[in-house]
Design a protein around this motif. Structure first.
Motif, PDB file in Angstrom:
ATOM      1  N   ARG A   1      -6.292   2.021  -3.553  1.00  0.00           N
ATOM      2  CA  ARG A   1      -7.390   1.717  -4.479  1.00  0.00           C
ATOM      3  C   ARG A   1      -8.222   2.975  -4.754  1.00  0.00           C
ATOM      4  NH1 ARG A   1     -10.201  -3.023  -5.936  1.00  0.00           N
ATOM      5  NH2 ARG A   1     -12.268  -2.521  -6.801  1.00  0.00           N
ATOM      6  N   GLU A   2      -8.464   3.765  -3.708  1.00  0.00           N
ATOM      7  CA  GLU A   2      -9.253   4.987  -3.875  1.00  0.00           C
ATOM      8  C   GLU A   2      -8.546   5.969  -4.810  1.00  0.00           C
ATOM      9  OE1 GLU A   2     -10.943   8.719  -1.176  1.00  0.00           O
ATOM     10  OE2 GLU A   2     -10.041   6.969  -0.212  1.00  0.00           O
ATOM     11  N   MET A   3      -7.221   6.143  -4.611  1.00  0.00           N
ATOM     12  CA  MET A   3      -6.478   7.067  -5.461  1.00  0.00           C
ATOM     13  C   MET A   3      -6.467   6.603  -6.910  1.00  0.00           C
ATOM     14  SD  MET A   3      -3.178   8.317  -3.236  1.00  0.00           S
ATOM     15  CE  MET A   3      -2.624   9.323  -4.611  1.00  0.00           C
ATOM     16  N   LEU A   4      -6.208   5.316  -7.120  1.00  0.00           N
ATOM     17  CA  LEU A   4      -6.177   4.803  -8.480  1.00  0.00           C
ATOM     18  C   LEU A   4      -7.556   4.865  -9.135  1.00  0.00           C
ATOM     19  CD1 LEU A   4      -3.802   1.695  -8.299  1.00  0.00           C
ATOM     20  CD2 LEU A   4      -3.420   3.846  -9.512  1.00  0.00           C
TER      21      LEU A   4
ATOM     22  N   TYR B   1      -0.283  -5.105  -4.416  1.00  0.00           N
ATOM     23  CA  TYR B   1       0.203  -4.215  -3.360  1.00  0.00           C
ATOM     24  C   TYR B   1       0.466  -5.021  -2.079  1.00  0.00           C
ATOM     25  CZ  TYR B   1       0.300  -0.485   0.119  1.00  0.00           C
ATOM     26  OH  TYR B   1       0.668   0.343   1.153  1.00  0.00           O
ATOM     27  N   HIS B   2      -0.428  -5.956  -1.782  1.00  0.00           N
ATOM     28  CA  HIS B   2      -0.232  -6.763  -0.578  1.00  0.00           C
ATOM     29  C   HIS B   2       1.068  -7.583  -0.682  1.00  0.00           C
ATOM     30  CE1 HIS B   2      -3.903  -5.822   1.497  1.00  0.00           C
ATOM     31  NE2 HIS B   2      -4.631  -6.068   0.403  1.00  0.00           N
ATOM     32  N   GLU B   3       1.359  -8.125  -1.852  1.00  0.00           N
ATOM     33  CA  GLU B   3       2.597  -8.881  -2.032  1.00  0.00           C
ATOM     34  C   GLU B   3       3.812  -7.950  -1.950  1.00  0.00           C
ATOM     35  OE1 GLU B   3       2.406 -11.089  -5.610  1.00  0.00           O
ATOM     36  OE2 GLU B   3       0.604 -12.216  -5.033  1.00  0.00           O
ATOM     37  N   SER B   4       3.672  -6.746  -2.482  1.00  0.00           N
ATOM     38  CA  SER B   4       4.776  -5.787  -2.388  1.00  0.00           C
ATOM     39  C   SER B   4       5.021  -5.391  -0.946  1.00  0.00           C
ATOM     40  CB  SER B   4       4.449  -4.543  -3.226  1.00  0.00           C
ATOM     41  OG  SER B   4       4.291  -4.869  -4.578  1.00  0.00           O
ATOM     42  N   VAL B   5       3.970  -5.329  -0.157  1.00  0.00           N
ATOM     43  CA  VAL B   5       4.097  -4.971   1.256  1.00  0.00           C
ATOM     44  C   VAL B   5       4.962  -5.997   1.988  1.00  0.00           C
ATOM     45  CG1 VAL B   5       2.796  -4.876   3.425  1.00  0.00           C
ATOM     46  CG2 VAL B   5       2.021  -3.574   1.432  1.00  0.00           C
TER      47      VAL B   5
ATOM     48  N   LEU C   1       0.605   6.435  -8.350  1.00  0.00           N
ATOM     49  CA  LEU C   1       1.368   5.502  -7.513  1.00  0.00           C
ATOM     50  C   LEU C   1       2.482   6.231  -6.757  1.00  0.00           C
ATOM     51  CD1 LEU C   1       1.689   2.440  -9.932  1.00  0.00           C
ATOM     52  CD2 LEU C   1       0.214   2.638  -7.918  1.00  0.00           C
ATOM     53  N   ARG C   2       3.162   7.131  -7.456  1.00  0.00           N
ATOM     54  CA  ARG C   2       4.256   7.855  -6.814  1.00  0.00           C
ATOM     55  C   ARG C   2       3.736   8.734  -5.673  1.00  0.00           C
ATOM     56  NH1 ARG C   2       9.228   8.710  -8.719  1.00  0.00           N
ATOM     57  NH2 ARG C   2       8.589   8.033 -10.816  1.00  0.00           N
ATOM     58  N   ARG C   3       2.632   9.449  -5.943  1.00  0.00           N
ATOM     59  CA  ARG C   3       2.073  10.307  -4.892  1.00  0.00           C
ATOM     60  C   ARG C   3       1.616   9.477  -3.701  1.00  0.00           C
ATOM     61  NH1 ARG C   3      -2.409  12.161  -6.428  1.00  0.00           N
ATOM     62  NH2 ARG C   3      -2.514  11.523  -8.615  1.00  0.00           N
ATOM     63  N   PHE C   4       1.085   8.289  -3.987  1.00  0.00           N
ATOM     64  CA  PHE C   4       0.640   7.425  -2.897  1.00  0.00           C
ATOM     65  C   PHE C   4       1.821   6.977  -2.027  1.00  0.00           C
ATOM     66  CE2 PHE C   4       0.348   2.933  -1.625  1.00  0.00           C
ATOM     67  CZ  PHE C   4      -0.619   3.043  -0.638  1.00  0.00           C
ATOM     68  N   VAL C   5       2.896   6.532  -2.669  1.00  0.00           N
ATOM     69  CA  VAL C   5       4.050   6.023  -1.919  1.00  0.00           C
ATOM     70  C   VAL C   5       4.719   7.145  -1.130  1.00  0.00           C
ATOM     71  CG1 VAL C   5       6.349   5.005  -2.151  1.00  0.00           C
ATOM     72  CG2 VAL C   5       4.438   4.097  -3.492  1.00  0.00           C
ATOM     73  N   ILE C   6       4.866   8.302  -1.778  1.00  0.00           N
ATOM     74  CA  ILE C   6       5.475   9.435  -1.070  1.00  0.00           C
ATOM     75  C   ILE C   6       4.632   9.829   0.128  1.00  0.00           C
ATOM     76  CG2 ILE C   6       6.035  11.890  -1.282  1.00  0.00           C
ATOM     77  CD1 ILE C   6       6.867  11.336  -4.162  1.00  0.00           C
ATOM     78  N   GLY C   7       3.331   9.730  -0.024  1.00  0.00           N
ATOM     79  CA  GLY C   7       2.438  10.099   1.073  1.00  0.00           C
ATOM     80  C   GLY C   7       2.547   9.159   2.264  1.00  0.00           C
ATOM     81  N   LEU C   8       3.035   7.922   2.049  1.00  0.00           N
ATOM     82  CA  LEU C   8       3.189   6.980   3.172  1.00  0.00           C
ATOM     83  C   LEU C   8       4.310   7.399   4.121  1.00  0.00           C
ATOM     84  CD1 LEU C   8       2.775   3.537   1.348  1.00  0.00           C
ATOM     85  CD2 LEU C   8       1.115   4.709   2.797  1.00  0.00           C
TER      86      LEU C   8
ATOM     87  N   LEU D   1       1.271  -0.003   6.221  1.00  0.00           N
ATOM     88  CA  LEU D   1       1.225  -0.505   4.860  1.00  0.00           C
ATOM     89  C   LEU D   1      -0.087  -1.235   4.590  1.00  0.00           C
ATOM     90  CD1 LEU D   1       4.897  -1.794   4.473  1.00  0.00           C
ATOM     91  CD2 LEU D   1       3.835   0.085   3.218  1.00  0.00           C
ATOM     92  N   GLU D   2      -0.524  -2.060   5.541  1.00  0.00           N
ATOM     93  CA  GLU D   2      -1.764  -2.799   5.353  1.00  0.00           C
ATOM     94  C   GLU D   2      -2.975  -1.874   5.272  1.00  0.00           C
ATOM     95  OE1 GLU D   2      -2.282  -5.886   4.735  1.00  0.00           O
ATOM     96  OE2 GLU D   2      -0.194  -6.517   4.862  1.00  0.00           O
ATOM     97  N   GLU D   3      -3.000  -0.878   6.150  1.00  0.00           N
ATOM     98  CA  GLU D   3      -4.146   0.037   6.184  1.00  0.00           C
ATOM     99  C   GLU D   3      -4.207   0.949   4.959  1.00  0.00           C
ATOM    100  OE1 GLU D   3      -3.641   2.096   9.816  1.00  0.00           O
ATOM    101  OE2 GLU D   3      -4.219   0.390  11.091  1.00  0.00           O
ATOM    102  N   SER D   4      -3.066   1.142   4.305  1.00  0.00           N
ATOM    103  CA  SER D   4      -3.038   2.064   3.152  1.00  0.00           C
ATOM    104  C   SER D   4      -3.570   1.420   1.880  1.00  0.00           C
ATOM    105  CB  SER D   4      -1.606   2.550   2.915  1.00  0.00           C
ATOM    106  OG  SER D   4      -0.758   1.459   2.586  1.00  0.00           O
ATOM    107  N   SER D   5      -3.880   0.123   1.930  1.00  0.00           N
ATOM    108  CA  SER D   5      -4.369  -0.564   0.735  1.00  0.00           C
ATOM    109  C   SER D   5      -5.635   0.101   0.186  1.00  0.00           C
ATOM    110  CB  SER D   5      -4.642  -2.029   1.068  1.00  0.00           C
ATOM    111  OG  SER D   5      -5.227  -2.688  -0.033  1.00  0.00           O
TER     112      SER D   5
END
Length: 587
Positions: A521-524, A318-322, A430-437, A513-517
């Motif tokens: 992890r919690e969602m997954l 995720y950090h690399e994707s950020v 993953l989708r719900r997490f990204v949409i939530g951002l 993005l950094e803070e959502s890491s």
């Protein structure tokens, strides 16, 4: 009442046998044992047999009325006949002829439940009846009562009848000197002494002898103040005590009770052994099932620990994707876009819309983590089937029949379904997490803020030029140069402020993005934990009912064992009472 303690003991035995029978039938015991108990209960009801012998008009009926507190003549149970009368309990009054000289008389009199009375018409009446009495009734009699009249105790027929009684049965004989109230105490003493001397001479033994007044005893039943005095004067206290002792210490009856208790004790012991074995088996089954439950929970933990590295790796991905998504954010927040008109920007977007940050981030995560989570699904599936094999291996004979084998089914299809479901849930998380951002929604406010600032730059060009020209016309070139420098400085400030606002918007997205890491992890972790737990939950459909059934069976068997132990303790008390009551040499 005569023999109260014996009948109380017998009643206790009957109550315990009924309880044992009920316990046997409730637990599905064998019919043979139930039939034995039914027969034992029925045999307890066998009444005592008293044979009353005496000459005519010696007061036998009055004696019986006084002894049992029941007026035979007033109840109508005594037919006016010279036959032998065998009194038994019945729901209605009835007389049934048995032989020309014997009638069975049924009467709803309570004491006849425990005592059968054979009332003879008189030893001096019909000689042929003596043979019937001695052959049929005396051998089965628990007590033979010879009733003599105090006015004439020397009637030959009574003594002759006694000589017909077998020597072995004479131990059941007692003498009752009736109508003693018609004689003085001195006369009664002379008569009883002589009767004792006579029995020793003729039969070589003494018989218990009681001088009584049946009339006074019967009157005492309904008397008020003088009841105790009448009973004392009647002599019935000693007589009733002696008869109660005979009932209480009857060796044959006590041996029968002891035999009944031995049979019941054997059935009780067999039942208790079976229930104890069933209880231990249920306990073992409960332990095995609890171990399987514990193993299932431990397997869930082991599987989750195997998946933990995948969560760590996904967080790194995720950090690399950020970093890649941050580049897209920079492209969306450029200086050119800030100074570009919004309508022109919209036209350019319509012709070539920039890629969505949300979509790009989701694609990046899928690309980097897809293979990893597919491998995790394989690990999960293998653990589930490994535990299933363990469950069937350990549960044979407890959870399943001893010869059970692992269910045959299409593993490939089931495995694909499990992996597909697990992968779908991970993608969904993953989708719900990204949409939530809501990254795309954060770009426009930052860009619009920079545009508001950037709009001042073209607006300042004309005023700067006019100000410079005016200063040069009104003053000299130096003033014009100063005015131009000031204008350019102001325009530089506007430009820098625009850059600051663009940088602020870009940094806000990066921080988000950094803070959502941690949230990713919690969602997954939550989703994976739920999927792993649910994958092993299906085994609870087998374990939970079996465990509840085993616990219930253990509870029921423990209750049966406790109930039978109480009966066993009660049996021990009864057996001790029988032993104490048993006369010396009676066993």
């Amino acid at each position: 009442m005569i023999g109260d303690d014996y009948f109380e003991l017998r009643s206790r035995i009957g109550t315990d046998l009924l309880a044992l029978t009920a316990a046997l039938r409730e637990s599905g015991g064998d019919p043979e044992s139930a039939a034995i108990l039914d027969n034992l209960i029925a045999s307890l009801k066998e009444p005592f047999v008293f044979v009353v012998v005496g000459e005519v008009n010696v007061g036998k009926s009055t004696f019986l009325n006084a002894l049992f507190g029941q007026d035979f003549s007033s109840t109508g149970v005594v037919p006016t006949t010279g036959k032998i009368l065998f009194f038994r309990h019945g729901e209605e009054h009835s007389v049934q002829p048995v032989t020309p000289t014997l009638d069975e008389v049924y009467a709803p009199v309570d004491f006849l439940r425990d005592f059968h009375i054979v009332d003879t018409p008189g030893t001096n009446s019909v000689e042929n009846e003596h043979q019937l009495i001695t052959e049929r009734f005396v051998p089965i009699a628990d007590l033979v009562i010879f009733v003599f009249s105090a006015m004439n105790p020397w009637g030959a027929s009574a003594w002759q009848f006694l000589e017909k009684v077998h020597r072995d049965w004479m131990r059941h004989v007692i003498f009752v000197l009736q109508q003693s109230d018609l004689r003085s105490p001195e006369e009664i003493q002379v008569i009883t002494d002589y009767m004792g001397q006579l029995t020793r001479q003729r039969f070589g033994r003494d018989f218990p002898l009681f001088a009584v007044s049946a009339k006074k005893a019967f009157l005492a039943r309904d008397a008020g103040i003088e009841r105790e005095r009448l009973l004392q004067d009647s002599g019935f206290h000693d007589l009733e005590a002696h008869i109660s002792s005979i009932v209480r210490h009857n060796a044959a009856r006590l041996n029968k009770l002891a035999s009944t208790m031995r049979l019941a004790r054997q059935i009780l012991s067999d039942m208790r052994e079976r229930h104890v074995a069933s209880m231990h088996q249920a306990k073992r089954r409960t332990v095995v099932l609890q171990e399987l439950q514990t193993e299932r929970e431990m397997q869930v933990d082991r599987t989750l620990k195997k998946i933990l590295p995948a969560l760590d790796a996904t967080e790194r991905d995720y950090h690399e994707s950020v970093l890649r998504v941050a580049g897209l954010a920079n492209d969306a927040l450029t200086t050119r876009k800030a100074f570009q008109r919004k309508d022109a920007d919209d036209e350019s977007e319509n012709s070539a819309r920039p890629q969505s940050l949300d979509h790009r981030l989701f694609q990046e995560l899928q690309h980097r983590t897809g293979d990893r989570w597919r491998q995790v699904s394989l690990v999960l599936e293998e653990d589930v089937h490994q535990f299933e094999r363990y469950l069937y291996a350990q549960g044979r004979g407890t959870l399943f029949p001893p010869d059970v084998s692992l269910p045959a089914h299409d593993y490939g299809e089931e495995e694909s379904e499990l992996r597909r479901r697990f992968g779908t849930h991970v993608d969904s998380s993953l989708r719900r997490f990204v949409i939530g951002l809501k990254l795309d929604e954060d770009i426009e406010p930052g860009l619009e803020s920079a545009r508001v600032t950037a709009r001042w730059l073209p607006r300042l060009v004309v005023p700067v030029i006019l100000g410079t020209a005016l200063c040069g016309w009104l003053d000299d070139l130096t003033s014009a140069g100063i005015a131009l420098g000031a204008g350019l400085l102001l325009m530089a400030v506007v430009y820098l402020l625009t850059q600051v606002r663009l940088a602020t918007a870009r940094n806000a997205i990066l921080d988000k993005l950094e803070e959502s890491s941690a949230k990713l992890r919690e969602m997954l972790s939550k989703q994976v934990t739920e999927d792993v737990t649910n994958s092993f939950t299906k085994f609870l459909d087998t374990l939970n009912p079996a465990q509840a059934s085993a616990a219930q069976l253990e509870h029921e068997q423990a209750a049966h064992v406790a109930r039978l132990q109480q009966l066993s303790d009660s049996f021990s008390v009864i057996e001790e009472q029988i032993r104490v009551l048993m006369p010396a040499g009676g066993k």
